[in-house]
Design a protein around this motif. Structure first.
Motif, PDB file in Angstrom:
ATOM      1  N   THR A 257       9.210  16.060   5.280  1.00 37.14           N
ATOM      2  CA  THR A 257       9.023  15.304   4.036  1.00 37.14           C
ATOM      3  C   THR A 257       8.009  14.186   4.253  1.00 37.14           C
ATOM      4  O   THR A 257       7.091  13.984   3.442  1.00 37.14           O
ATOM      5  CB  THR A 257      10.361  14.710   3.547  1.00 37.14           C
ATOM      6  OG1 THR A 257      11.287  15.766   3.308  1.00 37.14           O
ATOM      7  CG2 THR A 257      10.167  13.913   2.261  1.00 37.14           C
ATOM      8  N   HIS A 258       8.154  13.465   5.360  1.00 33.99           N
ATOM      9  CA  HIS A 258       7.215  12.394   5.684  1.00 33.99           C
ATOM     10  C   HIS A 258       5.847  12.951   6.082  1.00 33.99           C
ATOM     11  O   HIS A 258       4.812  12.339   5.785  1.00 33.99           O
ATOM     12  CB  HIS A 258       7.779  11.522   6.809  1.00 33.99           C
ATOM     13  CG  HIS A 258       8.844  10.573   6.358  1.00 33.99           C
ATOM     14  ND1 HIS A 258      10.133  10.981   6.095  1.00 33.99           N
ATOM     15  CD2 HIS A 258       8.810   9.233   6.090  1.00 33.99           C
ATOM     16  CE1 HIS A 258      10.859   9.942   5.718  1.00 33.99           C
ATOM     17  NE2 HIS A 258      10.086   8.877   5.694  1.00 33.99           N
ATOM     18  N   ILE A 259       5.842  14.100   6.762  1.00 37.57           N
ATOM     19  CA  ILE A 259       4.567  14.719   7.159  1.00 37.57           C
ATOM     20  C   ILE A 259       3.759  15.102   5.921  1.00 37.57           C
ATOM     21  O   ILE A 259       2.562  14.799   5.815  1.00 37.57           O
ATOM     22  CB  ILE A 259       4.815  15.956   8.042  1.00 37.57           C
ATOM     23  CG1 ILE A 259       5.273  15.523   9.444  1.00 37.57           C
ATOM     24  CG2 ILE A 259       3.557  16.815   8.146  1.00 37.57           C
ATOM     25  CD1 ILE A 259       5.750  16.668  10.320  1.00 37.57           C
ATOM     26  N   VAL A 260       4.404  15.795   4.971  1.00 30.20           N
ATOM     27  CA  VAL A 260       3.718  16.214   3.743  1.00 30.20           C
ATOM     28  C   VAL A 260       3.212  14.998   2.977  1.00 30.20           C
ATOM     29  O   VAL A 260       2.064  14.980   2.493  1.00 30.20           O
ATOM     30  CB  VAL A 260       4.658  17.064   2.863  1.00 30.20           C
ATOM     31  CG1 VAL A 260       4.032  17.316   1.493  1.00 30.20           C
ATOM     32  CG2 VAL A 260       4.977  18.386   3.553  1.00 30.20           C
ATOM     33  N   SER A 261       4.056  13.968   2.869  1.00 26.64           N
ATOM     34  CA  SER A 261       3.660  12.746   2.168  1.00 26.64           C
ATOM     35  C   SER A 261       2.451  12.095   2.830  1.00 26.64           C
ATOM     36  O   SER A 261       1.518  11.651   2.157  1.00 26.64           O
ATOM     37  CB  SER A 261       4.837  11.766   2.139  1.00 26.64           C
ATOM     38  OG  SER A 261       4.461  10.547   1.543  1.00 26.64           O
ATOM     39  N   SER A 262       2.458  12.068   4.155  1.00 28.03           N
ATOM     40  CA  SER A 262       1.349  11.456   4.898  1.00 28.03           C
ATOM     41  C   SER A 262       0.070  12.273   4.769  1.00 28.03           C
ATOM     42  O   SER A 262      -1.025  11.714   4.600  1.00 28.03           O
ATOM     43  CB  SER A 262       1.743  11.310   6.369  1.00 28.03           C
ATOM     44  OG  SER A 262       0.701  10.729   7.133  1.00 28.03           O
ATOM     45  N   VAL A 263       0.195  13.600   4.836  1.00 30.88           N
ATOM     46  CA  VAL A 263      -0.979  14.477   4.752  1.00 30.88           C
ATOM     47  C   VAL A 263      -1.623  14.403   3.372  1.00 30.88           C
ATOM     48  O   VAL A 263      -2.857  14.388   3.248  1.00 30.88           O
ATOM     49  CB  VAL A 263      -0.589  15.937   5.098  1.00 30.88           C
ATOM     50  CG1 VAL A 263      -1.732  16.889   4.765  1.00 30.88           C
ATOM     51  CG2 VAL A 263      -0.217  16.050   6.571  1.00 30.88           C
ATOM     52  N   LEU A 264      -0.807  14.364   2.335  1.00 28.42           N
ATOM     53  CA  LEU A 264      -1.339  14.305   0.972  1.00 28.42           C
ATOM     54  C   LEU A 264      -2.122  13.026   0.714  1.00 28.42           C
ATOM     55  O   LEU A 264      -2.981  12.977  -0.184  1.00 28.42           O
ATOM     56  CB  LEU A 264      -0.201  14.440  -0.046  1.00 28.42           C
ATOM     57  CG  LEU A 264       0.475  15.820  -0.109  1.00 28.42           C
ATOM     58  CD1 LEU A 264       1.620  15.811  -1.098  1.00 28.42           C
ATOM     59  CD2 LEU A 264      -0.541  16.909  -0.473  1.00 28.42           C
ATOM     60  N   ARG A 265      -1.837  11.984   1.492  1.00 25.44           N
ATOM     61  CA  ARG A 265      -2.568  10.715   1.322  1.00 25.44           C
ATOM     62  C   ARG A 265      -3.887  10.703   2.088  1.00 25.44           C
ATOM     63  O   ARG A 265      -4.668   9.755   1.952  1.00 25.44           O
ATOM     64  CB  ARG A 265      -1.697   9.541   1.782  1.00 25.44           C
ATOM     65  CG  ARG A 265      -0.499   9.262   0.876  1.00 25.44           C
ATOM     66  CD  ARG A 265       0.057   7.864   1.118  1.00 25.44           C
ATOM     67  NE  ARG A 265       0.519   7.695   2.491  1.00 25.44           N
ATOM     68  CZ  ARG A 265       1.769   7.928   2.894  1.00 25.44           C
ATOM     69  NH1 ARG A 265       2.660   8.353   2.001  1.00 25.44           N
ATOM     70  NH2 ARG A 265       2.115   7.760   4.145  1.00 25.44           N
ATOM     71  N   MET A 266      -4.125  11.738   2.916  1.00 26.46           N
ATOM     72  CA  MET A 266      -5.381  11.796   3.672  1.00 26.46           C
ATOM     73  C   MET A 266      -6.558  12.038   2.726  1.00 26.46           C
ATOM     74  O   MET A 266      -6.475  12.883   1.825  1.00 26.46           O
ATOM     75  CB  MET A 266      -5.333  12.909   4.723  1.00 26.46           C
ATOM     76  CG  MET A 266      -4.355  12.639   5.858  1.00 26.46           C
ATOM     77  SD  MET A 266      -4.338  14.000   7.061  1.00 26.46           S
ATOM     78  CE  MET A 266      -3.162  13.375   8.264  1.00 26.46           C
ATOM     79  N   PRO A 267      -7.671  11.314   2.917  1.00 27.68           N
ATOM     80  CA  PRO A 267      -8.807  11.450   1.992  1.00 27.68           C
ATOM     81  C   PRO A 267      -9.579  12.758   2.132  1.00 27.68           C
ATOM     82  O   PRO A 267     -10.051  13.315   1.144  1.00 27.68           O
ATOM     83  CB  PRO A 267      -9.702  10.254   2.363  1.00 27.68           C
ATOM     84  CG  PRO A 267      -9.345   9.937   3.789  1.00 27.68           C
ATOM     85  CD  PRO A 267      -7.904  10.281   3.938  1.00 27.68           C
ATOM     86  N   SER A 268      -9.718  13.287   3.351  1.00 28.39           N
ATOM     87  CA  SER A 268     -10.548  14.480   3.563  1.00 28.39           C
ATOM     88  C   SER A 268      -9.705  15.744   3.604  1.00 28.39           C
ATOM     89  O   SER A 268      -8.589  15.755   4.130  1.00 28.39           O
ATOM     90  CB  SER A 268     -11.342  14.350   4.863  1.00 28.39           C
ATOM     91  OG  SER A 268     -10.474  14.372   5.977  1.00 28.39           O
ATOM     92  N   SER A 269     -10.277  16.821   3.045  1.00 32.11           N
ATOM     93  CA  SER A 269      -9.579  18.113   3.066  1.00 32.11           C
ATOM     94  C   SER A 269      -9.527  18.680   4.481  1.00 32.11           C
ATOM     95  O   SER A 269      -8.587  19.382   4.845  1.00 32.11           O
ATOM     96  CB  SER A 269     -10.283  19.105   2.135  1.00 32.11           C
ATOM     97  OG  SER A 269     -11.637  19.273   2.517  1.00 32.11           O
ATOM     98  N   GLY A 270     -10.550  18.349   5.295  1.00 31.09           N
ATOM     99  CA  GLY A 270     -10.560  18.799   6.687  1.00 31.09           C
ATOM    100  C   GLY A 270      -9.410  18.215   7.476  1.00 31.09           C
ATOM    101  O   GLY A 270      -8.781  18.902   8.285  1.00 31.09           O
ATOM    102  N   GLY A 271      -9.135  16.929   7.242  1.00 32.47           N
ATOM    103  CA  GLY A 271      -8.013  16.271   7.915  1.00 32.47           C
ATOM    104  C   GLY A 271      -6.686  16.864   7.498  1.00 32.47           C
ATOM    105  O   GLY A 271      -5.789  17.042   8.325  1.00 32.47           O
ATOM    106  N   LYS A 272      -6.565  17.193   6.216  1.00 33.37           N
ATOM    107  CA  LYS A 272      -5.337  17.812   5.719  1.00 33.37           C
ATOM    108  C   LYS A 272      -5.112  19.172   6.370  1.00 33.37           C
ATOM    109  O   LYS A 272      -4.005  19.492   6.797  1.00 33.37           O
ATOM    110  CB  LYS A 272      -5.404  17.967   4.196  1.00 33.37           C
ATOM    111  CG  LYS A 272      -5.371  16.654   3.424  1.00 33.37           C
ATOM    112  CD  LYS A 272      -5.476  16.903   1.929  1.00 33.37           C
ATOM    113  CE  LYS A 272      -5.466  15.583   1.163  1.00 33.37           C
ATOM    114  NZ  LYS A 272      -5.600  15.783  -0.292  1.00 33.37           N
TER     115      LYS A 272
END
Length: 308
Positions: free
Chosen positions: A214-229
């Motif tokens: 849950t925290h991982i998904v929340s953190s990833v969705l806040r990443m600005p770049s699609s590559g980072g996601k």
């Protein structure tokens, strides 16, 4: 008949059809060999490649070892019985299966939870990852998981020792998972222990995994770049696949036991959580993980050089 070392149970297996026995023998022997060899390759690749000496792969090597032990608790006895055209298993052997099976199943649950926590720290707290996931904590998590699993396994065995068994000693399964149902003495305390163990060994790790992701998904969705996601999700892909397979098959067996009153069908369904996940885990990690592919490639090349 009181439970003692002279008692012998009968494992009825997956089918009583004699024509199917060679097919079952060949199938399960193949699955067992693939599981052992696949997980051994994972362990060897991790230990031989210094790039994989990280917490994630440390937990993976322990998971592979647990998978080998888990499947070795049940399948070899079934293969021997089919080969000998026998169904018997001693009281001590049955108790040993229950003890080790419960211990390794519990350990697998905790290892999957530890791996989820590792991914949570890596993605949600990347700058503090090496500080939090230090070798001391990793070893401590393994020892804690092992201690809890061994304690439950011994407690389960001790609780079975107090039971007596009457005339019906046939277990409609390929291992002694259902031995409790054959007891002719009061099994209330045993059933309570099984229920509590299910909550602790399945519920608590699963809640930890859900919390982590849950925290991982929340953190990833806040990443600005699609590559980072994409990179963040790709590091979790293998673990999520293993978790889905392990818990999905486990819940499938539970549901099948509720909707059907046929123990034989439940036994067939049990293959899906006691054999299949352990066999597929090495493939999931080797096919979905670039670092693992490279390590396995180096290991294969090394074996070829040694042979020549």
């Amino acid at each position: 008949m009181e439970a003692s070392g002279t008692v012998e149970f009968l494992l009825l297996g997956l089918s009583e059809d004699p024509d199917l026995q060679p097919t079952i023998l060949g199938l399960f022997l193949s699955m067992y060999l693939v599981t052992v060899l696949g997980n051994l390759l994972i362990i060897l690749a991790i230990f031989s490649d210094s790039h994989l000496h990280t917490p994630m792969y440390f937990f993976l090597s322990n998971l592979s070892f647990t998978d080998i032990c888990f499947i070795s608790t049940t399948v070899p006895k079934m293969l021997v019985n089919i080969q000998r055209q026998s169904k018997s298993i001693s009281y001590t052997g049955c108790l040993t299966q229950v003890c080790f099976g419960a211990g390794f199943a519990g350990l697998e649950n905790f290892l999957l939870a530890a791996m989820a926590y590792d991914r949570y720290v890596a993605i949600c707290h990347p700058l503090r990852y090496t500080v939090i996931m230090n070798p001391h904590l990793c070893v401590l998590l393994i020892l804690l998981s092992l201690t809890i699993s061994i304690t439950y396994a011994l407690l389960q065995s001790l609780m079975l020792l107090r039971l007596s068994f009457c005339t019906n000693l046939e277990i409609p399964h390929f291992f002694c998972e259902l031995v409790l149902q054959l007891a002719c003495s009061d099994t209330l305390i045993n059933n309570i222990l099984v229920f509590v163990a299910a909550c602790v060994f399945a519920g608590v790790p699963l809640l930890g995994i859900i919390f982590s992701y849950t925290h991982i998904v929340s953190s990833v969705l806040r990443m600005p770049s699609s590559g980072g996601k994409h990179k963040a999700f790709s590091t979790c892909g293998s673990h999520l696949s293993v978790v889905s397979l392990f818990y999905g098959t486990g819940f499938g067996v539970y549901i099948s036991s509720v909707v059907t009153d046929s123990p034989r069908k439940t036994a067939v369904a049990s293959v899906m959580y006691s054999v299949v996940p352990q066999m597929l885990n090495p493939f999931i990690y080797s096919l979905r993980n670039r670092e693992m592919k490279e390590a396995l490639g180096k290991l294969i090349v090394h074996f070829k050089l040694v042979e020549t």
